[in-house]
Design an enzyme around this catalytic site. Structure first.
Site, PDB file in Angstrom:
ATOM      1  N   LYS A 278       1.038  -1.205   0.131  1.00 43.68           N
ATOM      2  CA  LYS A 278       0.075   0.036  -0.110  1.00 43.68           C
ATOM      3  C   LYS A 278       0.862   1.266  -0.107  1.00 43.68           C
ATOM      4  O   LYS A 278       1.974   1.269   0.432  1.00 43.68           O
ATOM      5  CB  LYS A 278      -0.839  -0.050   1.350  1.00 43.68           C
ATOM      6  CG  LYS A 278      -2.062  -1.011   1.376  1.00 43.68           C
ATOM      7  CD  LYS A 278      -2.770  -0.864   2.592  1.00 43.68           C
ATOM      8  CE  LYS A 278      -3.877  -1.648   2.630  1.00 43.68           C
ATOM      9  NZ  LYS A 278      -5.113  -1.598   1.509  1.00 43.68           N
ATOM     10  N   ARG A 352     -10.350 -11.575   1.720  1.00 38.67           N
ATOM     11  CA  ARG A 352     -11.143 -12.535   1.244  1.00 38.67           C
ATOM     12  C   ARG A 352     -10.493 -14.057   1.290  1.00 38.67           C
ATOM     13  O   ARG A 352     -11.052 -14.867   1.186  1.00 38.67           O
ATOM     14  CB  ARG A 352     -11.774 -12.215  -0.216  1.00 38.67           C
ATOM     15  CG  ARG A 352     -10.520 -12.001  -1.139  1.00 38.67           C
ATOM     16  CD  ARG A 352     -10.863 -10.941  -2.361  1.00 38.67           C
ATOM     17  NE  ARG A 352     -10.787  -9.644  -2.008  1.00 38.67           N
ATOM     18  CZ  ARG A 352     -11.201  -8.708  -3.011  1.00 38.67           C
ATOM     19  NH1 ARG A 352     -11.594  -8.889  -4.068  1.00 38.67           N
ATOM     20  NH2 ARG A 352     -11.298  -7.463  -2.632  1.00 38.67           N
TER      21      ARG A 352
HETATM   22  N1  BES Z   1      -8.048  -3.849   4.285  1.00 38.99           N
HETATM   23  C1  BES Z   1      -8.240  -3.269   3.070  1.00 38.99           C
HETATM   24  C2  BES Z   1      -9.576  -2.424   2.885  1.00 38.99           C
HETATM   25  C3  BES Z   1      -9.699  -1.313   3.409  1.00 38.99           C
HETATM   26  C4  BES Z   1      -9.299  -0.224   2.766  1.00 38.99           C
HETATM   27  C5  BES Z   1     -10.175  -1.289   4.919  1.00 38.99           C
HETATM   28  C6  BES Z   1      -9.403   1.204   3.746  1.00 38.99           C
HETATM   29  C7  BES Z   1     -10.367  -0.122   5.340  1.00 38.99           C
HETATM   30  C8  BES Z   1      -9.898   1.166   4.890  1.00 38.99           C
HETATM   31  C9  BES Z   1      -8.038  -4.631   2.226  1.00 38.99           C
HETATM   32  O1  BES Z   1      -7.573  -5.663   2.464  1.00 38.99           O
HETATM   33  C10 BES Z   1      -7.754  -4.084   0.875  1.00 38.99           C
HETATM   34  O2  BES Z   1      -6.645  -3.660   0.788  1.00 38.99           O
HETATM   35  N2  BES Z   1      -8.573  -4.142  -0.220  1.00 38.99           N
HETATM   36  C11 BES Z   1      -8.370  -3.700  -1.483  1.00 38.99           C
HETATM   37  C12 BES Z   1      -8.812  -4.795  -2.497  1.00 38.99           C
HETATM   38  C13 BES Z   1      -8.329  -4.312  -3.976  1.00 38.99           C
HETATM   39  C14 BES Z   1      -6.740  -4.921  -3.992  1.00 38.99           C
HETATM   40  C15 BES Z   1      -9.140  -5.344  -4.787  1.00 38.99           C
HETATM   41  C16 BES Z   1      -8.593  -2.389  -1.738  1.00 38.99           C
HETATM   42  O3  BES Z   1      -9.737  -1.918  -1.072  1.00 38.99           O
HETATM   43  O4  BES Z   1      -8.079  -1.427  -2.312  1.00 38.99           O
HETATM   44 ZN    ZN Z   2      -5.536  -5.425   1.919  1.00 38.52          ZN
END
Ligand code: BES
Ligand code: ZN
Ligand code: ZN
Length: 500
Positions: A278, A352
């Site tokens: 990230k 997931r």
């Molecule tokens: N934990 C994150 C989702 C999240 C984002 C929670 C912001 C709280 C605040 C999750 O694991 C994630 O990173 N999801 C990705 C999915 C994508 C790669 C399809 C996302 O939402 O960007």
């Molecule tokens: Zn994630």
């Protein structure tokens, strides 16, 4: 904080501060307030006439009675229109006013519950709302402040009521205490930094909840997780030095293997994104990516303490998501517990993967219904904002039951459409499915992915990426972890199965 019920005249209440409610457009004042107004030489009615006190929800005005009644402060708190009163409005108003009184170093408070109970809220739910407003609104997380400022503390709260309602008020207080304790425990876990709130620490806390409430608990360690072929959890955990845990708790009201409902929570104690790392801006917030796991661990404790007439299982797969030479890489393929192969497109879509195994586990244990809770997608924040959880599933009845529970607790949820186009998106050229779709509707794609692992079991999914934390102290919410959706989970189980 001690919370108790009292009967008797409001004007004579013995506390540092007395909270009296005021409703919009109510004229004349109720007799009890008239009496207080008279002792204050009309100070209250004057402020109302001048328009300084309107009774709008969220309004808090402090009057200093200067010896004319025993209390040194009279907090006149607005609760909006009387016929629109809800438990949430009560709890939020109590939370706001108690924070104001705490700043003024007030130690004991009397709440005139007899003026709040009525057609909209009977004594019991009223006392529950007042209790939740107090315990949730006064929550603080000061664990890592080495210099303790004195924020003050309200040590005693009395809820006033008519003699005939004291028993009901007492019951409401007890329920409110049990639920607030579970919510605040979830907040603590979410607020703890990830170097303290490790998977091992979460398993320890789950064990404490279990032993305090007589629950069965099993914590699977890496070796057993491998043996069970939980390839999703194993894959995500591979990049981390912290050992992962798979926590299973069970509350049995009947002494049988039945599981009326399984609560499954995502437990990523830190989500760096893994190899699909990230951006560093805001990454610290990912210490809260275990809010789902924390919610189900706390909720099952509250369900047990409330002695609800059902068998409930909580399942929490817990690990960090970290990059390293061992970490899962984009393009890798893993096998989930049910044997489905998954092509990893992004290692940041890790929630997931661990939930896939947890859902399979709940299905194998023959849970009659499953509700999972996860900070799953950033897309849910884009779609619904910070306050509302995304709600999806394969069974409309269960979804409706969750909507209705969430309306009662004031934790908003919104159903999103599980249309077939999203299942198309997770088709993979190399494996059975892949873990990411296209840019659009990412919240639904994620839910469609989860649906692959529930078979025919009735299932609903709450995406709490928005509401699991907040940057504003307002009403019952305090900056940081919110403990959402613990109240909704408990309310759901209460409304499905009721008390024993
Ligand atoms: N934990 C994150 C989702 C999240 C984002 C929670 C912001 C709280 C605040 C999750 O694991 C994630 O990173 N999801 C990705 C999915 C994508 C790669 C399809 C996302 O939402 O960007
Ligand atoms: Zn994630
Ligand atoms: Zn995550």
């Amino acid at each position: 904080m001690k919370i108790k019920v009292t009967s008797g005249s409001i004007a004579k209440a013995k506390a540092d501060a007395v909270i009296v409610p005021i409703f919009e457009g109510i004229n004349p004042l109720p007799a009890e307030l008239e009496k207080i107004d008279k002792s204050l030489n009309g100070a209250l009615s004057k402020l109302i006439k001048q328009g300084a006190i309107k009774g709008k929800a969220g309004e808090v005005n402090i009057i200093y009675p200067a010896g004319k009644i025993p209390a040194a402060r009279l907090a006149v708190v607005g609760f909006g229109k009387k016929n629109k009163l809800t438990a949430k409005i009560v709890a939020d108003g109590i939370a706001e006013s108690l924070r104001t009184l705490r700043r003024q170093k007030v130690a004991s408070v009397y709440v005139a519950g007899q003026l709040l109970a009525g057609k909209n809220l009977a004594a019991e739910p009223l006392a529950q709302a007042v209790t939740e407003g107090s315990l949730l609104g006064l929550y603080e997380f000061l664990q890592y402040k080495t210099k303790k400022e004195n924020p003050g503390a309200i040590k005693q709260l009395q809820i006033g009521g008519h003699r005939a309602s004291l028993l009901a008020l007492g019951k409401g207080i007890e329920t409110g205490q049990i639920i607030s304790q579970a919510v605040n425990q979830t907040r603590d876990m979410v607020n703890e930094p990830s170097n303290f709130m490790t998977p091992t620490k979460m398993a320890e806390l789950a064990a404490e909840v279990a032993s305090a409430n007589n629950l069965e608990i099993t914590v699977l360690e890496s070796a057993q997780i491998t043996e069970m072929k939980m390839g999703g959890l194993l894959g995500v955990a591979r990049g981390s030095e912290e050992p992962s845990k798979f926590i299973v708790m069970k509350y049995s009201w009947r002494d049988t293997d039945d599981i009326d409902i399984a609560l499954v929570g995502k437990g990523i104690t830190f989500d760096s994104g893994g190899i699909s790392i990230k951006p560093s801006n805001g990454m610290e917030e990912m210490k809260g990516d275990m809010a789902g796991a924390a919610s189900v661990i706390s909720a099952i404790g509250a369900i047990a303490r409330l002695k609800l007439a059902c068998n409930v299982m909580a399942v929490a797969p817990v690990t960090e998501n970290m990059p390293s030479g061992h970490a899962l890489k984009p393009g890798d393929v893993i096998y989930a517990m049910n044997g489905k192969s998954v092509e990893i497109i992004s290692t940041d879509a890790e929630g997931r993967l661990i939930l896939a195994d947890a859902l399979c586990y709940a299905v194998n244990r023959k849970a009659k219904r499953i509700v999972d809770v996860a900070t799953l997608t950033g897309a849910c924040l884009i779609a619904l904002g910070k306050a509302t959880s995304g709600l999806m599933g394969n069974n409309q009845k269960l979804i409706n039951q969750i909507v209705s529970a969430s309306q009662q607790t004031g934790e908003p949820t919104w159903q999103m459409p599980m249309t077939p186009e999203f299942a198309e998106q997770i088709k993979s050229p190399v494996a059975d499915i892949k873990n990411v779709g296209n840019r659009y509707g990412g919240t639904i794609t994620a839910a469609k992915f989860l649906e692959e692992f529930v078979g025919n079991t009735h299932w609903a999914h709450l995406d709490i990426a928005g509401p699991s934390d907040t940057d504003q102290t307002k009403g019952c919410l305090v900056k940081g972890g919110t403990g959402i959706p613990v109240r909704t989970l408990v309310q759901l189980v209460r409304s499905l199965f009721g008390a024993a």
